[in-house]
Design an enzyme around this catalytic site. Structure first.
Site, PDB file in Angstrom:
ATOM      1  N   CYS A 282       0.811  -1.225   0.000  1.00 52.88           N
ATOM      2  CA  CYS A 282       0.000   0.000   0.000  1.00 52.88           C
ATOM      3  C   CYS A 282       0.843   1.273   0.000  1.00 52.88           C
ATOM      4  O   CYS A 282       0.632   2.174  -0.818  1.00 52.88           O
ATOM      5  CB  CYS A 282      -0.986  -0.011   1.173  1.00 52.88           C
ATOM      6  SG  CYS A 282      -0.232   0.072   2.816  1.00 52.88           S
ATOM      7  N   HIS A 330      -2.479   1.332   6.914  1.00 52.19           N
ATOM      8  CA  HIS A 330      -2.897   1.223   5.509  1.00 52.19           C
ATOM      9  C   HIS A 330      -3.070   2.626   4.948  1.00 52.19           C
ATOM     10  O   HIS A 330      -3.392   3.568   5.673  1.00 52.19           O
ATOM     11  CB  HIS A 330      -4.208   0.438   5.377  1.00 52.19           C
ATOM     12  CG  HIS A 330      -4.530   0.090   3.946  1.00 52.19           C
ATOM     13  ND1 HIS A 330      -3.794  -0.816   3.224  1.00 52.19           N
ATOM     14  CD2 HIS A 330      -5.495   0.558   3.094  1.00 52.19           C
ATOM     15  CE1 HIS A 330      -4.288  -0.912   1.993  1.00 52.19           C
ATOM     16  NE2 HIS A 330      -5.319  -0.085   1.893  1.00 52.19           N
ATOM     17  N   HIS A 342      -5.734   2.024  -4.307  1.00 53.56           N
ATOM     18  CA  HIS A 342      -4.845   1.460  -3.284  1.00 53.56           C
ATOM     19  C   HIS A 342      -4.465   0.032  -3.625  1.00 53.56           C
ATOM     20  O   HIS A 342      -5.061  -0.605  -4.503  1.00 53.56           O
ATOM     21  CB  HIS A 342      -5.507   1.522  -1.896  1.00 53.56           C
ATOM     22  CG  HIS A 342      -6.617   0.535  -1.695  1.00 53.56           C
ATOM     23  ND1 HIS A 342      -6.852  -0.114  -0.503  1.00 53.56           N
ATOM     24  CD2 HIS A 342      -7.582   0.064  -2.540  1.00 53.56           C
ATOM     25  CE1 HIS A 342      -7.899  -0.910  -0.604  1.00 53.56           C
ATOM     26  NE2 HIS A 342      -8.357  -0.827  -1.828  1.00 53.56           N
TER      27      HIS A 342
END
Length: 368
Positions: A282, A330, A342
């Protein structure tokens, strides 16, 4: 709510499936995930996990989904720790190399200064050890005496300069050596952290994959559907709160470049620790996107949250980074209309989903 906000309110994870093969222009409003069909009565059809160890029916499958999600979340946290340790290791290795070069240069300089000091000592020995003043007094030549005074003064200053520089260089060398030792200790500590984090990542991912491998093909398809429904529910709740009411800002020139880079990676697989070009985690995706836009940012989502300027959600614009979960493990890039791009987790590809489909910690702006 006006037409624009009504359209934005329907952006969900399902839109990702519609745009995997295309860049970001496909922001059409998707339909929500299909509702669960009730199980047919009788026989094995009454249980979708007839060949699965300990998972029968929707409730158990939802428990499996929650467990898998938790394992991947933990793997994500360990990945961030690994990436940070790796970044620090590279920095410390670079410092050690610089210090080693400084030590070598310092040693060479000390050798040269000692040689000059030795030459001065030999010159004094050749003059029978007499001080320069006594030698001049015995010369008997007034002009030679005056010229000698000047040379003697210069020689004394040069000798003092050599000794002073020698002392300073020796002190610097000691400092370089101590700094190198300190950086080496830190480097070893970072490597230990990396090894522990890597072990934890592999354990969490292996456990998640083991759970998924026990599911039948039909259950795995339904597992994906449950993921979509959970994220759709979160996105809908976020939009219903009026989150998009004031979010209508355009991207900066750098933000447009970052978004273009990130969306061009759609469809590439997630891989922990990866920064492209074939795969990403990510924060690998977001850091590389902003590097491509000419704004290098920290490598990990936690450092991105810690170091970059914080922006109110209502003020975010395309290119801003949305940080998720309380531990900032994240990150996704906002691309407008309530959506982010993402890299979700192992087993999934870079995709587009709703910005509110996960627990938002906050928003940061790399080019503020």
């Amino acid at each position: 709510m006006n037409r624009r906000h009504s359209a934005a309110a329907a952006i969900t994870l399902v839109c990702a499936l519609a745009v995997l093969a295309a860049p970001v222009q496909a922001f059409a409003t998707p339909a929500p995930p299909a509702p669960e069909q009730p199980p047919k009565s009788g026989g094995a059809e009454n249980s979708e996990a007839s060949g699965t160890s300990g998972t029968s029916g929707k409730k158990n499958l939802e428990e499996v989904r929650a467990k898998i999600d938790d394992l991947y979340r933990k793997a994500g946290a360990a990945t961030d720790a690994y990436n940070l340790a790796e970044e620090r290791s590279k920095k410390q290795s670079g410092e050690i190399v610089k210090l080693a070069q400084a030590i070598v240069e310092g040693q060479a300089k000390i050798a040269e200064l000692k040689s000059r000091a030795g030459a001065q000592a030999r010159e004094q020995y050749r003059n029978a050890g007499l001080p320069p003043g006594a030698q001049l007094m015995l010369s008997g030549d007034p002009q030679l005496f005056l010229d000698g005074i000047s040379r003697a003064h210069q020689g004394q200053q040069a000798a003092k300069g050599v000794l002073g520089e020698l002392n300073r260089t020796q002190e610097d060398l000691e400092t370089y050596t101590q700094d190198a030792s300190t950086n080496w200790t830190k480097l070893e500590a970072s490597r230990v952290k990396q090894a522990k984090a890597k072990k934890k990542i592999n354990e969490q991912i292996a456990a998640a994959k083991k759970l998924e491998s026990r599911l039948e093909k039909k259950e795995r398809a339904r597992l994906l559907q449950l993921e979509q429904q959970a994220e759709y529910k979160s996105q809908t709740a976020w939009l219903s709160s009026g989150a998009l009411k004031e979010i209508n800002r355009g991207a900066s020139a750098s933000g447009k470049k970052a978004v273009a880079f990130a969306t061009s990676q759609i469809g590439k697989p997630y891989k922990w620790g990866a920064v492209g070009p074939a795969s990403y985690d990510c924060s690998g995706l977001t850091s590389q996107a902003w590097a491509a836009a000419g704004h290098p940012i920290p490598r990990t989502s936690q450092e991105q949250w810690r170091q970059l300027p914080h922006i109110a959600v209502k003020d975010m614009r395309p290119g801003d980074l949305v940080i998720y979960f309380g531990d900032a493990t994240h990150v996704g890039m906002y691309i407008g209309d309530g959506a982010i791009v993402h890299a979700p987790r192992p087993g999934r590809n870079v995709t587009i989903t709703g910005a509110g489909s996960m627990e938002i910690l906050g928003v940061v702006r790399p080019d503020k």
